[in-house]
Design a protein around this motif. Structure first.
Motif, mmCIF file in Angstrom:
data_model
loop_
_atom_site.group_PDB
_atom_site.id
_atom_site.type_symbol
_atom_site.label_atom_id
_atom_site.label_comp_id
_atom_site.label_asym_id
_atom_site.label_seq_id
_atom_site.Cartn_x
_atom_site.Cartn_y
_atom_site.Cartn_z
ATOM 1 N N ASP A 110 0.861 -1.173 0.000
ATOM 2 C CA ASP A 110 0.000 0.000 0.000
ATOM 3 C C ASP A 110 0.897 1.223 0.000
ATOM 4 O O ASP A 110 2.001 1.187 0.551
ATOM 5 N N GLY A 111 0.442 2.285 -0.622
ATOM 6 C CA GLY A 111 1.225 3.512 -0.615
ATOM 7 C C GLY A 111 0.487 4.642 -1.284
ATOM 8 O O GLY A 111 -0.608 4.463 -1.823
ATOM 9 N N GLY A 112 1.094 5.802 -1.231
ATOM 10 C CA GLY A 112 0.497 6.960 -1.869
ATOM 11 C C GLY A 112 1.237 8.228 -1.502
ATOM 12 O O GLY A 112 2.212 8.216 -0.742
ATOM 13 N N PHE A 113 0.759 9.320 -2.064
ATOM 14 C CA PHE A 113 1.327 10.623 -1.756
ATOM 15 C C PHE A 113 0.793 11.100 -0.409
ATOM 16 O O PHE A 113 -0.392 10.936 -0.113
ATOM 17 N N THR A 114 1.676 11.632 0.404
ATOM 18 C CA THR A 114 1.299 12.201 1.697
ATOM 19 C C THR A 114 1.844 13.623 1.793
ATOM 20 O O THR A 114 2.694 14.025 1.008
ATOM 21 N N ASP A 115 1.359 14.337 2.797
ATOM 22 C CA ASP A 115 1.867 15.696 3.024
ATOM 23 C C ASP A 115 2.777 15.771 4.252
ATOM 24 O O ASP A 115 3.022 16.834 4.780
ATOM 25 N N TRP A 116 3.294 14.629 4.677
ATOM 26 C CA TRP A 116 4.142 14.596 5.870
ATOM 27 C C TRP A 116 5.306 15.571 5.772
ATOM 28 O O TRP A 116 5.546 16.374 6.670
ATOM 29 N N THR A 117 6.094 15.445 4.707
ATOM 30 C CA THR A 117 7.294 16.281 4.594
ATOM 31 C C THR A 117 6.931 17.731 4.325
ATOM 32 O O THR A 117 7.645 18.630 4.772
ATOM 33 N N ARG A 173 4.395 19.326 5.570
ATOM 34 C CA ARG A 173 4.071 19.905 6.887
ATOM 35 C C ARG A 173 5.324 20.061 7.737
ATOM 36 O O ARG A 173 5.513 21.076 8.396
ATOM 37 N N LEU A 174 6.185 19.056 7.734
ATOM 38 C CA LEU A 174 7.411 19.104 8.530
ATOM 39 C C LEU A 174 8.310 20.260 8.109
ATOM 40 O O LEU A 174 8.841 20.988 8.952
ATOM 41 N N LEU A 175 8.477 20.428 6.809
ATOM 42 C CA LEU A 175 9.363 21.465 6.287
ATOM 43 C C LEU A 175 8.660 22.796 6.063
ATOM 44 O O LEU A 175 9.311 23.780 5.689
ATOM 45 N N GLN A 176 7.349 22.814 6.277
ATOM 46 C CA GLN A 176 6.542 24.009 6.029
ATOM 47 C C GLN A 176 6.770 24.521 4.605
ATOM 48 O O GLN A 176 6.990 25.702 4.367
ATOM 49 N N ASP A 177 6.709 23.581 3.666
ATOM 50 C CA ASP A 177 6.939 23.879 2.254
ATOM 51 C C ASP A 177 5.891 23.122 1.440
ATOM 52 O O ASP A 177 6.001 21.908 1.250
ATOM 53 N N GLN A 178 4.885 23.818 0.959
ATOM 54 C CA GLN A 178 3.795 23.192 0.223
ATOM 55 C C GLN A 178 4.222 22.598 -1.114
ATOM 56 O O GLN A 178 3.484 21.844 -1.729
ATOM 57 N N LYS A 179 5.421 22.930 -1.579
ATOM 58 C CA LYS A 179 5.917 22.356 -2.836
ATOM 59 C C LYS A 179 6.545 20.977 -2.629
ATOM 60 O O LYS A 179 6.818 20.270 -3.586
ATOM 61 N N GLU A 180 6.800 20.628 -1.391
ATOM 62 C CA GLU A 180 7.424 19.341 -1.058
ATOM 63 C C GLU A 180 6.450 18.202 -1.351
ATOM 64 O O GLU A 180 5.275 18.270 -1.017
ATOM 65 N N ARG A 181 6.926 17.143 -1.994
ATOM 66 C CA ARG A 181 6.104 15.979 -2.338
ATOM 67 C C ARG A 181 6.758 14.718 -1.783
ATOM 68 O O ARG A 181 7.982 14.586 -1.794
ATOM 69 N N LEU A 182 5.928 13.782 -1.338
ATOM 70 C CA LEU A 182 6.436 12.506 -0.848
ATOM 71 C C LEU A 182 5.491 11.401 -1.284
ATOM 72 O O LEU A 182 4.296 11.441 -1.007
ATOM 73 N N LEU A 183 6.044 10.428 -1.979
ATOM 74 C CA LEU A 183 5.330 9.205 -2.330
ATOM 75 C C LEU A 183 5.981 8.096 -1.524
ATOM 76 O O LEU A 183 7.190 7.884 -1.604
ATOM 77 N N THR A 184 5.180 7.416 -0.735
ATOM 78 C CA THR A 184 5.705 6.350 0.102
ATOM 79 C C THR A 184 4.920 5.065 -0.172
ATOM 80 O O THR A 184 3.759 5.117 -0.571
ATOM 81 N N SER A 185 5.577 3.933 -0.007
ATOM 82 C CA SER A 185 4.880 2.650 -0.115
ATOM 83 C C SER A 185 5.586 1.656 0.790
ATOM 84 O O SER A 185 6.744 1.836 1.142
ATOM 85 N N GLY A 186 4.841 0.646 1.168
ATOM 86 C CA GLY A 186 5.417 -0.365 2.035
ATOM 87 C C GLY A 186 4.789 -1.711 1.785
ATOM 88 O O GLY A 186 3.682 -1.825 1.261
ATOM 89 N N ILE A 187 5.515 -2.728 2.177
ATOM 90 C CA ILE A 187 5.053 -4.107 2.018
ATOM 91 C C ILE A 187 4.822 -4.704 3.404
ATOM 92 O O ILE A 187 5.607 -4.469 4.323
ATOM 93 N N GLY A 188 3.740 -5.417 3.546
ATOM 94 C CA GLY A 188 3.442 -6.111 4.796
ATOM 95 C C GLY A 188 4.231 -7.407 4.837
ATOM 96 O O GLY A 188 3.740 -8.452 4.420
ATOM 97 N N SER A 189 5.467 -7.324 5.313
ATOM 98 C CA SER A 189 6.368 -8.478 5.228
ATOM 99 C C SER A 189 5.903 -9.663 6.074
ATOM 100 O O SER A 189 5.969 -10.808 5.617
ATOM 101 N N GLU A 190 5.406 -9.427 7.270
ATOM 102 C CA GLU A 190 4.959 -10.539 8.116
ATOM 103 C C GLU A 190 3.712 -11.198 7.515
ATOM 104 O O GLU A 190 3.618 -12.414 7.431
ATOM 105 N N PHE A 191 2.769 -10.373 7.068
ATOM 106 C CA PHE A 191 1.565 -10.906 6.432
ATOM 107 C C PHE A 191 1.930 -11.651 5.154
ATOM 108 O O PHE A 191 1.388 -12.707 4.872
#
Length: 179
Positions: free
Chosen positions: A141-148, A150-168
């Motif tokens: 699962d993954g997608g674009f978030t506004d984490w960075t 908000r952290l950097l207080q820069d609305q131009k900052e983009r973050l695409l994150t994804s992860g795998i459920g390794s145990e599942f």
């Protein structure tokens, strides 16, 4: 790059005898889905209260309870969605080439994806390979978030994150492998 990495990983693991077969790749655009929800008269807060990613089927049950239906498993954004240039560019530049590179994967849009509404800020992805018994479970699962942003207080900052459920994944897809 995220999709290519995960699909390549499945392909490499399958070559070693693991069972990440015929993956379904769902692409959502929660901006588009949010607009659909709004036009259907459904509160986004109501979605957040009743739809949970860790409860498979909760989005479908929620929509049935509300007496609403949204399109699912749409092969192309041109198929009845009206003009959406962002989704058309995604289809043309990214998804088309990925379909050619990974013919074993089914890649489609899912406007009915409610999980992540309010968490992801636009396009998101979900990958569901088939288990040996024929069922499918979300492994990635993954997608674009506004984490960075908000952290950097820069609305131009983009973050695409994804992860795998390794145990599942280990329990569902490689349980027959001796580790």
């Amino acid at each position: 790059e995220h999709l290519r990495f995960h699909l390549g990983l499945f392909r490499a693991l399958n070559a070693e005898g693991f069972g990440f077969r015929a993956p379904h790749v769902e692409i959502g655009d929660l901006s588009f889905t949010g607009a659909l929800i709004d036009s259907a008269g459904i509160s986004r807060e109501d979605v957040r209260l009743h739809v949970r990613a860790h409860e498979p089927g909760s989005a479908e049950r929620f929509l049935v309870e509300k007496g609403r239906e949204l399109p699912r498993e749409v092969e192309s954004p041109r198929a009845g969605w009206g003009h959406s240039s962002r989704l058309f560019r995604l289809e043309e530049r990214i998804l088309g080439p990925l379909r050619a590179e990974f013919p074993e994967a089914r890649i489609y849009f899912n406007p009915a994806r409610l999980e992540g509404l309010g968490y992801y800020t636009g396009q998101c992805l979900r990958i569901l390979p088939r288990t040996d018994d024929g069922s499918r479970h979300t492994i990635i699962d993954g997608g674009f978030t506004d984490w960075t942003a908000r952290l950097l207080q820069d609305q131009k900052e983009r973050l695409l994150t994804s992860g795998i459920g390794s145990e599942f994944s280990r329990k569902r897809y490689i349980a027959s492998k001796a580790l």
